[in-house]
Design an enzyme around this catalytic site. Structure first.
Site, PDB file in Angstrom:
ATOM      1  N   ARG A  47       0.811  -1.227   0.000  1.00  0.00           N
ATOM      2  CA  ARG A  47       0.000   0.000   0.000  1.00  0.00           C
ATOM      3  C   ARG A  47       0.841   1.273   0.000  1.00  0.00           C
ATOM      4  O   ARG A  47       0.435   2.273  -0.572  1.00  0.00           O
ATOM      5  CB  ARG A  47      -0.871   0.039   1.264  1.00  0.00           C
ATOM      6  CG  ARG A  47      -2.058  -0.891   1.239  1.00  0.00           C
ATOM      7  CD  ARG A  47      -2.915  -0.648   2.457  1.00  0.00           C
ATOM      8  NE  ARG A  47      -3.846   0.456   2.222  1.00  0.00           N
ATOM      9  CZ  ARG A  47      -5.051   0.313   1.698  1.00  0.00           C
ATOM     10  NH1 ARG A  47      -5.476  -0.879   1.346  1.00  0.00           N
ATOM     11  NH2 ARG A  47      -5.841   1.342   1.520  1.00  0.00           N
ATOM     12  N   HIS A 176       7.024 -22.452   6.858  1.00  0.00           N
ATOM     13  CA  HIS A 176       8.475 -22.258   6.792  1.00  0.00           C
ATOM     14  C   HIS A 176       9.238 -23.196   7.719  1.00  0.00           C
ATOM     15  O   HIS A 176      10.430 -23.391   7.556  1.00  0.00           O
ATOM     16  CB  HIS A 176       8.843 -20.777   7.033  1.00  0.00           C
ATOM     17  CG  HIS A 176       8.798 -20.348   8.462  1.00  0.00           C
ATOM     18  ND1 HIS A 176       7.651 -19.937   9.082  1.00  0.00           N
ATOM     19  CD2 HIS A 176       9.785 -20.261   9.403  1.00  0.00           C
ATOM     20  CE1 HIS A 176       7.934 -19.614  10.330  1.00  0.00           C
ATOM     21  NE2 HIS A 176       9.210 -19.796  10.558  1.00  0.00           N
ATOM     22  N   GLU A 214       8.647 -19.245  22.612  1.00  0.00           N
ATOM     23  CA  GLU A 214       9.241 -17.980  22.180  1.00  0.00           C
ATOM     24  C   GLU A 214       9.284 -17.025  23.366  1.00  0.00           C
ATOM     25  O   GLU A 214       8.364 -17.012  24.190  1.00  0.00           O
ATOM     26  CB  GLU A 214       8.388 -17.343  21.088  1.00  0.00           C
ATOM     27  CG  GLU A 214       8.288 -18.173  19.829  1.00  0.00           C
ATOM     28  CD  GLU A 214       7.455 -17.469  18.771  1.00  0.00           C
ATOM     29  OE1 GLU A 214       8.033 -16.731  17.974  1.00  0.00           O
ATOM     30  OE2 GLU A 214       6.222 -17.648  18.767  1.00  0.00           O
ATOM     31  N   HIS A 238       2.739 -25.232  12.152  1.00  0.00           N
ATOM     32  CA  HIS A 238       4.124 -25.618  12.464  1.00  0.00           C
ATOM     33  C   HIS A 238       4.217 -26.871  13.351  1.00  0.00           C
ATOM     34  O   HIS A 238       4.971 -27.790  13.060  1.00  0.00           O
ATOM     35  CB  HIS A 238       4.861 -24.476  13.169  1.00  0.00           C
ATOM     36  CG  HIS A 238       4.883 -23.186  12.403  1.00  0.00           C
ATOM     37  ND1 HIS A 238       4.943 -23.126  11.042  1.00  0.00           N
ATOM     38  CD2 HIS A 238       4.840 -21.894  12.821  1.00  0.00           C
ATOM     39  CE1 HIS A 238       4.958 -21.853  10.654  1.00  0.00           C
ATOM     40  NE2 HIS A 238       4.887 -21.088  11.715  1.00  0.00           N
ATOM     41  N   LYS A 338       3.986 -17.734  23.644  1.00  0.00           N
ATOM     42  CA  LYS A 338       4.715 -16.466  23.564  1.00  0.00           C
ATOM     43  C   LYS A 338       5.126 -16.096  24.987  1.00  0.00           C
ATOM     44  O   LYS A 338       4.464 -16.486  25.957  1.00  0.00           O
ATOM     45  CB  LYS A 338       3.792 -15.357  23.039  1.00  0.00           C
ATOM     46  CG  LYS A 338       3.220 -15.625  21.648  1.00  0.00           C
ATOM     47  CD  LYS A 338       4.174 -15.197  20.568  1.00  0.00           C
ATOM     48  CE  LYS A 338       3.564 -15.331  19.203  1.00  0.00           C
ATOM     49  NZ  LYS A 338       4.581 -15.426  18.142  1.00  0.00           N
TER      50      LYS A 338
HETATM   51  C1  BG6 Z   1       5.163 -17.552  12.470  1.00  0.00           C
HETATM   52  C2  BG6 Z   1       4.172 -17.067  13.490  1.00  0.00           C
HETATM   53  O1  BG6 Z   1       4.563 -18.418  11.562  1.00  0.00           O
HETATM   54  O2  BG6 Z   1       6.215 -18.230  13.139  1.00  0.00           O
HETATM   55  C3  BG6 Z   1       4.842 -16.182  14.527  1.00  0.00           C
HETATM   56  O3  BG6 Z   1       3.141 -16.341  12.833  1.00  0.00           O
HETATM   57  C4  BG6 Z   1       6.024 -16.881  15.141  1.00  0.00           C
HETATM   58  O4  BG6 Z   1       3.911 -15.814  15.553  1.00  0.00           O
HETATM   59  C5  BG6 Z   1       6.944 -17.426  14.044  1.00  0.00           C
HETATM   60  O5  BG6 Z   1       6.717 -15.960  15.938  1.00  0.00           O
HETATM   61  C6  BG6 Z   1       8.049 -18.278  14.629  1.00  0.00           C
HETATM   62  O6  BG6 Z   1       8.945 -18.629  13.615  1.00  0.00           O
HETATM   63  P1  BG6 Z   1      10.440 -18.964  13.937  1.00  0.00           P
HETATM   64  O7  BG6 Z   1      11.015 -19.408  12.624  1.00  0.00           O
HETATM   65  O8  BG6 Z   1      11.052 -17.707  14.457  1.00  0.00           O
HETATM   66  O9  BG6 Z   1      10.384 -20.040  14.964  1.00  0.00           O
END
Ligand code: BG6
Length: 487
Positions: A47, A176, A214, A238, A338
């Site tokens: 945007r 990922h 995290e 994940h 978190k």
């Molecule tokens: C993301 C989440 O897919 O993965 C985030 O949306 C999270 O909330 C992140 O912090 C964690 O990824 P990584 O690779 O840092 O463990």
């Protein structure tokens, strides 16, 4: 496609946090290491009203912080920058796509990857806009970020839309975590060695623990996160993908469908958690003010974008079972949160204790073997075993066998998003999710989310900087186990 063939990569959401931290740095690394062919183009779209030079500045200031010094070279960065252009877009306005078409259609026959780093509510409009601007053809690919939808029904609607414009082999559903080096190493460990296979089952493995903890909070993503929660943000994708890699049977090969067939079987064999089992086998939590590594941090309810009476979970733990011969009776404990005590992503495979202990002199002799696969903070795989300590007495101590590949100075470690781009550009779908996997994951998660919503219970609170609500520990204690918290 020839590996040296130039491609076009269009990043929607190019000024967002993910683009700055991961996407642009990863594209640069691919270029620097020869995986993004010369002559390729990267078009950023978002945007913000920027021109090419303005976007380059953004890339340099923001994205540069996220490239390690050792991985940055001024010459290759300048050459990469020259490949990047920018288009301000309103994803709801057709004129934006038409503007983009003018730039892109100077190379109409290229493989073109559209990368949607935008909220799922914009997927459908973006696909329609691209189609109406005649920007799609058989060489187009689309990459979409998780979470795909917020439940099975909305995921199906998104997948129907994607399916109406793209063939399944053109759709790259990203998780990922599958791009992380250690996850692939785990595949190598399981299927490139015969040693573990006979032991990889009920009767030898006592329990499996998957933790993604995290220390970070929700950053600037308050609004998104408060609508999403840890179950949709982390568990549905994940954690379940990690569980699949641990639990799946050996695929017939590394082709995308061979892997995905096996992962889907695991997801479909997950025992549904419904009714009273939701209270017994799941825990959801929300953090309150606390301290992490000596630094005070606030409560979730005080984060920007979060409703003051929010019930959104920032922590989940679950005891899951996979109803197959291989995994009968083996609990899989999943946990993510978190603002936890430490950043720790690990999978722990706990093997059965000794059936009979002959080393009665040794206090440690009954520690069962465990395989620890760590993804963060450091990537490693180690097998904890018992060995005799030197000396006259028959005294056993735990020792660690590191199963890490040699990391010579020249061996650069590829970031997850580099692999995601590289595989999508090269048309390799092995590490991307197929539609039926996404459906199966939602089908398992949905009843738990619905049960939480129906119940009058609020999420259990936990103090930031701890390992989550106390109930998460009792989830294991009730089965006679404890969480592994050593890195
Ligand atoms: C993301 C989440 O897919 O993965 C985030 O949306 C999270 O909330 C992140 O912090 C964690 O990824 P990584 O690779 O840092 O463990």
């Amino acid at each position: 496609m020839e590996k040296s063939e130039a491609v076009d990569v269009v990043v929607f959401g190019a000024t967002g946090d993910l683009a700055a931290r991961k996407l642009i740095p990863s594209l640069y690394q691919l270029y620097r290491t020869g995986h993004l062919p010369e002559g390729s183009r990267v078009l950023g779209a978002a945007r913000s009203k920027l021109d090419d030079a303005g976007f380059h500045k953004f890339m340099e200031s923001d994205a540069r912080q996220h490239v390690k010094d050792a991985d940055f070279e001024k010459k290759s960065w300048d050459a990469f920058k020259a490949m990047v252009c920018y288009e301000p877009v309103d994803l709801m306005a057709q004129a934006s796509y038409d503007g983009m078409a003018e730039r892109l259609n100077t190379e109409p026959d290229r493989v073109r990857l559209y990368y949607l780093s935008v909220g799922p509510s914009l997927f459908s409009a973006t696909c329609d806009g691209l189609a109406a601007a005649k920007l799609l053809n058989s060489r187009s690919r689309i990459a979409v970020e998780k979470p795909l939808g917020r439940d099975l029904v909305s995921a199906q609607a998104i997948n129907d839309k994607l399916g109406s414009l793209f063939k399944e082999e053109q759709i790259y559903r990203i998780d990922h975590y599958l791009g992380k080096e250690t996850v692939q190493n785990l595949l190598a460990l399981r299927f490139g060695n015969s040693l573990f296979e006979p032991l990889w089952r009920s009767g030898h493995i006592r329990d499996v623990q998957i933790t993604v903890a995290e220390t970070l909070g929700i950053g600037t993503r308050g609004e998104f996160y408060d609508r999403t929660g840890a179950m949709r943000d982390m568990v549905q994708n994940h954690l379940l993908q990690l569980l699949c890699i641990i639990a799946m049977e050996c695929p017939t090969g590394l082709e995308p469908d061979a892997m995905r067939d096996e992962k889907r079987k695991v997801l479909r064999a997950l025992r549904p958690i419904t009714g009273a089992d939701i209270g017994k086998n799941t825990v959801r939590g929300q953090y309150r003010a606390g301290a992490i590594a000596g630094e005070a941090v606030g409560s979730y309810l005080d984060e920007g974008g979060v409703a003051e009476d929010s019930h959104t979970e920032t922590f989940v733990s679950i005891c899951a079972h996979i109803d197959t011969w291989r995994w009968s009776g083996v609990p899989f404990y999943l946990r993510t949160g978190k603002r936890m005590q430490e950043k720790l992503t690990q999978i722990v495979v706990n093997f059965d204790p000794l059936p009979h202990n002959i080393f009665t002199d040794s206090v440690n002799s009954t520690i069962p073997n465990k395989l620890v696969i760590q993804l963060q903070p450091e990537e490693s795989i180690s097998l904890k075993m018992m060995a005799k300590m030197p000396g006259g007495r028959m005294k056993l101590e735990p020792v660690e066998l590191a199963l890490n590949p040699e990391r010579g100075a020249r061996r650069r470690h590829m970031e997850a998003y580099e692999r995601v781009f590289m595989d999508a550009i090269n048309g390799n779908q092995t590490l991307f999710l197929r539609r039926d996997e996404v459906d199966a994951a939602w089908a398992w998660v949905d009843p738990i989310l619905a049960g939480w919503e129906d119940s009058q219970d609020e999420p259990r609170t936990y103090v930031a900087g701890t390992w989550g609500p106390a109930r998460s520990s009792s989830l294991l204690v009730q089965d006679g186990f404890v969480w592994n918290e050593e890195s």
